[in-house]
Design a protein around this motif. Structure first.
Motif, PDB file in Angstrom:
ATOM      1  N   HIS A 118      57.021  37.945  41.152  1.00  0.00           N
ATOM      2  CA  HIS A 118      56.375  39.229  41.089  1.00  0.00           C
ATOM      3  C   HIS A 118      55.442  39.251  40.000  1.00  0.00           C
ATOM      4  O   HIS A 118      55.878  39.922  38.934  1.00  0.00           O
ATOM      5  CB  HIS A 118      57.627  40.205  40.980  1.00  0.00           C
ATOM      6  CG  HIS A 118      58.367  40.748  42.273  1.00  0.00           C
ATOM      7  ND1 HIS A 118      57.847  41.322  43.166  1.00  0.00           N
ATOM      8  CD2 HIS A 118      59.609  40.028  42.415  1.00  0.00           C
ATOM      9  CE1 HIS A 118      58.696  41.393  44.104  1.00  0.00           C
ATOM     10  NE2 HIS A 118      59.807  40.668  43.770  1.00  0.00           N
ATOM     11  N   SER A 119      54.195  38.809  40.202  1.00  0.00           N
ATOM     12  CA  SER A 119      53.391  38.613  39.161  1.00  0.00           C
ATOM     13  C   SER A 119      52.880  40.202  38.971  1.00  0.00           C
ATOM     14  O   SER A 119      52.843  40.962  40.073  1.00  0.00           O
ATOM     15  CB  SER A 119      52.115  37.924  39.640  1.00  0.00           C
ATOM     16  OG  SER A 119      51.084  38.012  38.717  1.00  0.00           O
ATOM     17  N   MET A 120      52.223  40.543  37.764  1.00  0.00           N
ATOM     18  CA  MET A 120      51.865  41.892  37.587  1.00  0.00           C
ATOM     19  C   MET A 120      50.682  42.187  38.318  1.00  0.00           C
ATOM     20  O   MET A 120      50.010  43.158  38.745  1.00  0.00           O
ATOM     21  CB  MET A 120      51.197  42.001  36.032  1.00  0.00           C
ATOM     22  CG  MET A 120      52.691  42.078  35.219  1.00  0.00           C
ATOM     23  SD  MET A 120      53.925  43.165  35.619  1.00  0.00           S
ATOM     24  CE  MET A 120      55.386  42.294  35.749  1.00  0.00           C
ATOM     25  N   ALA A 121      49.989  40.833  38.747  1.00  0.00           N
ATOM     26  CA  ALA A 121      48.664  40.997  39.553  1.00  0.00           C
ATOM     27  C   ALA A 121      48.969  41.756  40.994  1.00  0.00           C
ATOM     28  O   ALA A 121      47.823  42.263  41.239  1.00  0.00           O
ATOM     29  CB  ALA A 121      48.127  39.598  39.631  1.00  0.00           C
ATOM     30  N   ARG A 122      50.065  41.698  41.338  1.00  0.00           N
ATOM     31  CA  ARG A 122      50.324  42.126  42.617  1.00  0.00           C
ATOM     32  C   ARG A 122      50.099  43.689  42.928  1.00  0.00           C
ATOM     33  O   ARG A 122      50.060  44.240  43.684  1.00  0.00           O
ATOM     34  CB  ARG A 122      51.886  41.836  43.252  1.00  0.00           C
ATOM     35  CG  ARG A 122      52.024  40.353  43.510  1.00  0.00           C
ATOM     36  CD  ARG A 122      53.426  40.301  44.030  1.00  0.00           C
ATOM     37  NE  ARG A 122      53.467  38.750  44.006  1.00  0.00           N
ATOM     38  CZ  ARG A 122      53.427  38.147  45.207  1.00  0.00           C
ATOM     39  NH1 ARG A 122      53.164  38.642  46.322  1.00  0.00           N
ATOM     40  NH2 ARG A 122      53.890  36.848  45.456  1.00  0.00           N
ATOM     41  N   TYR A 123      50.386  44.519  41.683  1.00  0.00           N
ATOM     42  CA  TYR A 123      50.564  45.869  41.475  1.00  0.00           C
ATOM     43  C   TYR A 123      49.895  46.558  40.707  1.00  0.00           C
ATOM     44  O   TYR A 123      49.786  46.402  39.510  1.00  0.00           O
ATOM     45  CB  TYR A 123      52.110  46.035  40.943  1.00  0.00           C
ATOM     46  CG  TYR A 123      53.377  45.222  41.498  1.00  0.00           C
ATOM     47  CD1 TYR A 123      53.593  45.737  42.748  1.00  0.00           C
ATOM     48  CD2 TYR A 123      53.610  44.080  41.295  1.00  0.00           C
ATOM     49  CE1 TYR A 123      54.623  44.943  43.588  1.00  0.00           C
ATOM     50  CE2 TYR A 123      54.748  43.202  41.714  1.00  0.00           C
ATOM     51  CZ  TYR A 123      55.064  43.646  43.065  1.00  0.00           C
ATOM     52  OH  TYR A 123      55.965  43.099  43.842  1.00  0.00           O
ATOM     53  N   PRO A 124      48.778  47.226  41.346  1.00  0.00           N
ATOM     54  CA  PRO A 124      47.748  48.018  40.688  1.00  0.00           C
ATOM     55  C   PRO A 124      47.898  48.960  39.477  1.00  0.00           C
ATOM     56  O   PRO A 124      47.381  48.661  38.336  1.00  0.00           O
ATOM     57  CB  PRO A 124      46.833  48.788  41.746  1.00  0.00           C
ATOM     58  CG  PRO A 124      47.409  48.088  43.036  1.00  0.00           C
ATOM     59  CD  PRO A 124      48.668  47.350  42.734  1.00  0.00           C
ATOM     60  N   GLU A 125      49.033  49.524  39.584  1.00  0.00           N
ATOM     61  CA  GLU A 125      49.449  50.206  38.329  1.00  0.00           C
ATOM     62  C   GLU A 125      49.711  49.385  37.288  1.00  0.00           C
ATOM     63  O   GLU A 125      49.539  49.703  35.983  1.00  0.00           O
ATOM     64  CB  GLU A 125      50.986  51.007  38.694  1.00  0.00           C
ATOM     65  CG  GLU A 125      51.416  51.942  37.782  1.00  0.00           C
ATOM     66  CD  GLU A 125      50.570  53.131  37.007  1.00  0.00           C
ATOM     67  OE1 GLU A 125      49.916  53.851  37.857  1.00  0.00           O
ATOM     68  OE2 GLU A 125      50.301  53.012  35.826  1.00  0.00           O
ATOM     69  N   LEU A 126      50.303  48.352  37.318  1.00  0.00           N
ATOM     70  CA  LEU A 126      50.730  47.378  36.364  1.00  0.00           C
ATOM     71  C   LEU A 126      49.565  46.579  35.971  1.00  0.00           C
ATOM     72  O   LEU A 126      49.286  46.336  34.699  1.00  0.00           O
ATOM     73  CB  LEU A 126      51.842  46.417  36.639  1.00  0.00           C
ATOM     74  CG  LEU A 126      52.964  47.297  37.061  1.00  0.00           C
ATOM     75  CD1 LEU A 126      54.414  46.537  37.399  1.00  0.00           C
ATOM     76  CD2 LEU A 126      53.736  48.366  35.813  1.00  0.00           C
ATOM     77  N   ARG A 127      48.846  46.114  36.848  1.00  0.00           N
ATOM     78  CA  ARG A 127      47.739  44.964  36.609  1.00  0.00           C
ATOM     79  C   ARG A 127      46.544  45.750  35.874  1.00  0.00           C
ATOM     80  O   ARG A 127      46.201  44.899  34.839  1.00  0.00           O
ATOM     81  CB  ARG A 127      47.020  44.841  38.042  1.00  0.00           C
ATOM     82  CG  ARG A 127      45.884  43.772  37.953  1.00  0.00           C
ATOM     83  CD  ARG A 127      45.203  43.931  39.369  1.00  0.00           C
ATOM     84  NE  ARG A 127      43.937  43.197  38.880  1.00  0.00           N
ATOM     85  CZ  ARG A 127      42.986  42.958  39.846  1.00  0.00           C
ATOM     86  NH1 ARG A 127      43.421  42.763  41.252  1.00  0.00           N
ATOM     87  NH2 ARG A 127      41.736  42.647  39.375  1.00  0.00           N
ATOM     88  N   GLN A 128      46.232  46.842  35.902  1.00  0.00           N
ATOM     89  CA  GLN A 128      45.284  47.656  35.135  1.00  0.00           C
ATOM     90  C   GLN A 128      45.481  47.381  33.656  1.00  0.00           C
ATOM     91  O   GLN A 128      44.581  47.527  32.853  1.00  0.00           O
ATOM     92  CB  GLN A 128      44.956  49.048  35.444  1.00  0.00           C
ATOM     93  CG  GLN A 128      46.132  49.856  35.611  1.00  0.00           C
ATOM     94  CD  GLN A 128      46.149  51.362  35.375  1.00  0.00           C
ATOM     95  OE1 GLN A 128      44.864  51.860  35.206  1.00  0.00           O
ATOM     96  NE2 GLN A 128      47.049  52.175  36.030  1.00  0.00           N
ATOM     97  N   ARG A 129      46.899  47.658  33.359  1.00  0.00           N
ATOM     98  CA  ARG A 129      47.194  47.477  32.058  1.00  0.00           C
ATOM     99  C   ARG A 129      47.710  46.100  31.316  1.00  0.00           C
ATOM    100  O   ARG A 129      48.547  46.004  30.377  1.00  0.00           O
ATOM    101  CB  ARG A 129      48.061  48.349  31.560  1.00  0.00           C
ATOM    102  CG  ARG A 129      49.558  48.488  32.485  1.00  0.00           C
ATOM    103  CD  ARG A 129      50.551  49.592  32.469  1.00  0.00           C
ATOM    104  NE  ARG A 129      50.198  50.657  32.900  1.00  0.00           N
ATOM    105  CZ  ARG A 129      49.954  51.749  32.470  1.00  0.00           C
ATOM    106  NH1 ARG A 129      50.017  51.991  31.107  1.00  0.00           N
ATOM    107  NH2 ARG A 129      49.575  53.024  33.009  1.00  0.00           N
TER     108      ARG A 129
END
Ligand code: GLN
Length: 381
Positions: free
Chosen positions: A212-223
């Motif tokens: 579950h890379s943060m890259a997969r999840y826009p809400e998390l990825r942006q930060r």
């Protein structure tokens, strides 16, 4: 006498250096510090050789050799469905540790609070303190080390600036699951909280789990600052090449620090890895490669008095030893190294308060013969 106003008054030498030094001093099998005892691929070594002969011996571009950044971008898109712009969102670093230090230095100002989960890899807290930040640690409990997100929520206030995650986890060998991602997303939504996601063991995942890379999840990825490494996947921890990915607004600040910390990373290894990454097998085979080592080592440990904890990812296996002794884990780790010839890491080293659950960490990134000899010795304990 000149005196130093220490930035890290309580820090000693890292447990990895201490245990590896003790292992070599007494001639023990070193299952402490995480590195392989087998060679990296001759093909990759040949690529480094060629790069040197072709003249890649001067400074690389500050943010990294462009074909390598392109290869990283393609790999990330293929694996996690997320596009990172090699021009503005990826920087090659001198290993994961430098990327972690730089990301923290980029956004943490004096008195900013950073949440870490312990046991935690040992470079997070010092980097936060050097930046003047305040470490807010939440201790997780064995054997599953699950994150209680309601407790995380209680730690958050208007000084909270960052949460540090590590999946697959060193030392616990656990993985963040989708439920963790959902809880985390809900907590940080609409808040100015950055995420530093240490994903250096991203390819070492077993039993059908996904990363579950943060890259997969826009809400998390942006930060998020996502940190990865080439030392682990390519069995070359001594080359010290890794990278950081983050949205352009974060990455441009990251590079301001990176350029004055290391300026750039050695050229020939970057050129070689750019070529080597073209073949996706070079990272896709890793989960099966390490699963075999994990299973072999776990099977061996079943004949000992150590109690196995789960291992879902990474190349670490933790054990409880409560049925053998009630010694402190640091004492027992030293005795195992000196008297039984197997060096290990005491997991209390990963807690700021030194919490001791009587757990030791073994690294199984070793040749089968090494693991077999270690198990033979551990059976006698
Ligand atoms: N990541 C490796 C480990 O956990 C070692 C890192 C280091 O020695 N700094 O053992």
């Amino acid at each position: 006498m000149i005196s130093v106003n220490s930035k890290l008054p309580k820090a000693g030498t890292t447990i990895f250096t201490v245990m590896s030094a003790l292992a070599s001093e007494v001639g023990a099998i070193n299952l402490s510090q995480g590195f392989p005892d087998y060679e990296t691929s001759p093909e990759l070594i040949e690529l480094v050789n060629q790069a040197m002969k072709q003249g890649f011996n001067q400074y690389a571009p500050m943010a990294g050799y462009m074909p390598l950044r392109e290869a990283i971008s393609q790999k990330t898109e293929k694996l996690y469905g997320a596009y990172y712009d090699p021009g503005t969102e990826i920087t090659v670093t001198a290993g994961g540790t430098q990327a972690i230090y730089t990301a923290i230095a980029t956004v943490i100002n004096p008195n900013d609070e950073v949440i870490i989960f312990e046991p935690a890899f040992d470079c997070y807290a010092p980097a936060i303190k050097i930046a003047g930040g305040i470490v807010k640690s939440l201790e997780l409990e064995p054997p599953d080390y699950s994150i209680k997100w309601d407790l995380v929520k209680k730690l958050i206030n208007n000084r909270t600036r960052m949460i540090i995650l590590n999946t697959p986890n060193n030392p616990t060998a656990t993985l963040l699951q989708k439920a963790d991602i959902d809880a985390l997303s809900a907590i940080v939504k609409d808040k100015d909280i950055f995420i530093l996601s240490d994903e250096v063991y991203e390819h070492l995942i077993y039993d059908g789990n996904i990363h579950h890379s943060m890259a997969r999840y826009p809400e998390l990825r942006q930060r998020s600052f996502i940190v990865a490494s080439f030392g682990k996947p390519f069995h070359a921890t001594g080359w010290k090449v890794g990278y950081c990915m983050a949205p352009a607004v974060l990455m441009s600040e990251f590079r301001k620090i990176h350029q004055f910390l290391v300026f750039c990373v050695n050229s020939p290894v970057q050129v070689a890895i750019a070529g080597y990454l073209k073949n996706e097998y070079h990272y896709l085979y890793l989960s099966e490669f390490f699963r075999q080592k994990r299973d072999h080592f776990r099977k061996g440990l079943e004949s000992t008095r150590f109690e196995l904890l789960p291992c879902l990812g990474s190349y670490f296996q933790s054990v409880r030893y409560g049925s053998i002794t009630d010694e402190k884990d640091t004492d027992f780790a030293t005795r195992l190294t000196k008297d039984f010839g197997v060096a290990v890491i005491p997991v209390s080293a990963f807690y700021s308060r030194g919490t001791d659950h009587h757990i030791l960490r073994f690294c199984f990134a070793k040749r089968q013969e090494t693991l077999d000899i270690a198990v033979e010795r551990l059976i006698k304990v």
